[in-house]
Design a protein around this motif. Structure first.
Motif, PDB file in Angstrom:
ATOM      1  N   ILE A   1       0.847  -1.298   0.089  1.00  0.00           N
ATOM      2  CA  ILE A   1       0.132   0.084   0.058  1.00  0.00           C
ATOM      3  C   ILE A   1       0.897   1.284   0.075  1.00  0.00           C
ATOM      4  O   ILE A   1       0.474   2.408  -0.647  1.00  0.00           O
ATOM      5  CB  ILE A   1      -0.879   0.148   1.210  1.00  0.00           C
ATOM      6  N   SER A   2       1.843   1.278   0.828  1.00  0.00           N
ATOM      7  CA  SER A   2       2.824   2.488   0.926  1.00  0.00           C
ATOM      8  C   SER A   2       3.812   2.650  -0.245  1.00  0.00           C
ATOM      9  O   SER A   2       4.423   3.831  -0.468  1.00  0.00           O
ATOM     10  CB  SER A   2       3.514   2.243   2.183  1.00  0.00           C
TER      11      SER A   2
ATOM     12  N   GLU B   1      -7.999  -0.421  -8.095  1.00  0.00           N
ATOM     13  CA  GLU B   1      -9.263  -0.115  -7.242  1.00  0.00           C
ATOM     14  C   GLU B   1      -9.032  -0.962  -5.764  1.00  0.00           C
ATOM     15  O   GLU B   1      -9.391  -0.326  -5.018  1.00  0.00           O
ATOM     16  CB  GLU B   1     -10.585  -0.593  -7.810  1.00  0.00           C
TER      17      GLU B   1
ATOM     18  N   ASP C   1      -6.530   0.870  -3.693  1.00  0.00           N
ATOM     19  CA  ASP C   1      -7.034   2.161  -3.384  1.00  0.00           C
ATOM     20  C   ASP C   1      -8.018   1.956  -2.144  1.00  0.00           C
ATOM     21  O   ASP C   1      -8.028   2.458  -1.078  1.00  0.00           O
ATOM     22  CB  ASP C   1      -7.747   2.995  -4.302  1.00  0.00           C
ATOM     23  N   ARG C   2      -8.730   0.691  -2.295  1.00  0.00           N
ATOM     24  CA  ARG C   2      -9.831   0.479  -1.221  1.00  0.00           C
ATOM     25  C   ARG C   2      -9.065   0.053   0.084  1.00  0.00           C
ATOM     26  O   ARG C   2      -9.377   0.470   1.206  1.00  0.00           O
ATOM     27  CB  ARG C   2     -10.727  -0.516  -1.641  1.00  0.00           C
TER      28      ARG C   2
ATOM     29  N   LYS D   1      -5.862   0.917   0.904  1.00  0.00           N
ATOM     30  CA  LYS D   1      -5.177   1.808   1.551  1.00  0.00           C
ATOM     31  C   LYS D   1      -6.259   2.898   2.437  1.00  0.00           C
ATOM     32  O   LYS D   1      -5.699   3.279   3.377  1.00  0.00           O
ATOM     33  CB  LYS D   1      -4.756   2.881   0.440  1.00  0.00           C
ATOM     34  N   ALA D   2      -7.353   3.205   1.794  1.00  0.00           N
ATOM     35  CA  ALA D   2      -8.462   3.802   2.536  1.00  0.00           C
ATOM     36  C   ALA D   2      -8.996   2.942   3.810  1.00  0.00           C
ATOM     37  O   ALA D   2      -9.049   3.946   4.724  1.00  0.00           O
ATOM     38  CB  ALA D   2      -9.769   4.058   1.551  1.00  0.00           C
ATOM     39  N   ASP D   3      -9.118   1.773   3.689  1.00  0.00           N
ATOM     40  CA  ASP D   3      -9.407   1.034   4.783  1.00  0.00           C
ATOM     41  C   ASP D   3      -8.495   1.037   5.844  1.00  0.00           C
ATOM     42  O   ASP D   3      -8.809   1.167   7.264  1.00  0.00           O
ATOM     43  CB  ASP D   3      -9.679  -0.393   4.695  1.00  0.00           C
TER      44      ASP D   3
ATOM     45  N   ALA E   1      -6.099   3.589   6.402  1.00  0.00           N
ATOM     46  CA  ALA E   1      -6.243   4.871   6.785  1.00  0.00           C
ATOM     47  C   ALA E   1      -7.520   5.028   7.849  1.00  0.00           C
ATOM     48  O   ALA E   1      -7.151   5.553   8.821  1.00  0.00           O
ATOM     49  CB  ALA E   1      -6.302   5.795   5.834  1.00  0.00           C
ATOM     50  N   GLY E   2      -8.767   4.446   7.636  1.00  0.00           N
ATOM     51  CA  GLY E   2      -9.614   4.756   8.294  1.00  0.00           C
ATOM     52  C   GLY E   2      -9.427   3.857   9.840  1.00  0.00           C
ATOM     53  O   GLY E   2      -9.752   4.567  10.816  1.00  0.00           O
ATOM     54  N   GLU E   3      -8.815   2.795   9.633  1.00  0.00           N
ATOM     55  CA  GLU E   3      -8.352   1.921  10.990  1.00  0.00           C
ATOM     56  C   GLU E   3      -7.582   2.920  11.845  1.00  0.00           C
ATOM     57  O   GLU E   3      -7.823   3.183  13.077  1.00  0.00           O
ATOM     58  CB  GLU E   3      -7.604   0.746  10.707  1.00  0.00           C
TER      59      GLU E   3
END
Length: 125
Positions: free
Chosen positions: A24-25, A79, A82-83, A85-87, A89-91
């Protein structure tokens, strides 16, 4: 250099998280070939069977795929990346907010502190 692993949690799960984070990074790019199980296990200072289990789980998630004689590769699915990565970040955000609330800060106070910190750093981390 061995990876920083915690004995209080399953090692294979920590290996999965570390590899997922590296993907992800951007340490590993979409389509990149992963090092061999042996090389990853040696780098992490773990048993190759444990690393194999972590990689198999990452394959099940779709983040990694095998090519029969060529090894394992990172997905090209932007996709999915990105999903994930967003998950992730949300955690991190949720955990941070929980910690701030446990210190007695309201959401508004936390937001104000974050905005001030970002301003002081010129928008950079």
């Amino acid at each position: 250099m061995p990876w920083d692993l915690d004995n209080g949690r399953p090692i294979y799960a920590q290996l999965m998280e570390r590899i997922q984070h590296d993907i992800i990074s951007g340490v590993y790019k979409p389509g990149d070939k992963l090092p061999s199980v042996r090389d990853l296990a040696l780098d992490a200072a773990v048993n190759p069977n444990t690393m194999q289990k972590a990689l198999s789980e990452l394959e099940r998630s779709g983040l990694v795929h095998s090519q029969r004689t060529s090894g394992r590769f990172i997905t090209d699915d932007a996709e999915l990346l990105d999903r994930m990565k967003a998950d992730l970040a949300g955690e991190h955000i949720s955990s941070f907010l929980t910690q701030m609330h446990s210190l007695g800060f309201s959401s508004e106070e936390t937001l104000k502190m974050m905005q001030e910190t970002i301003k002081d750093k010129g928008g950079k981390s």
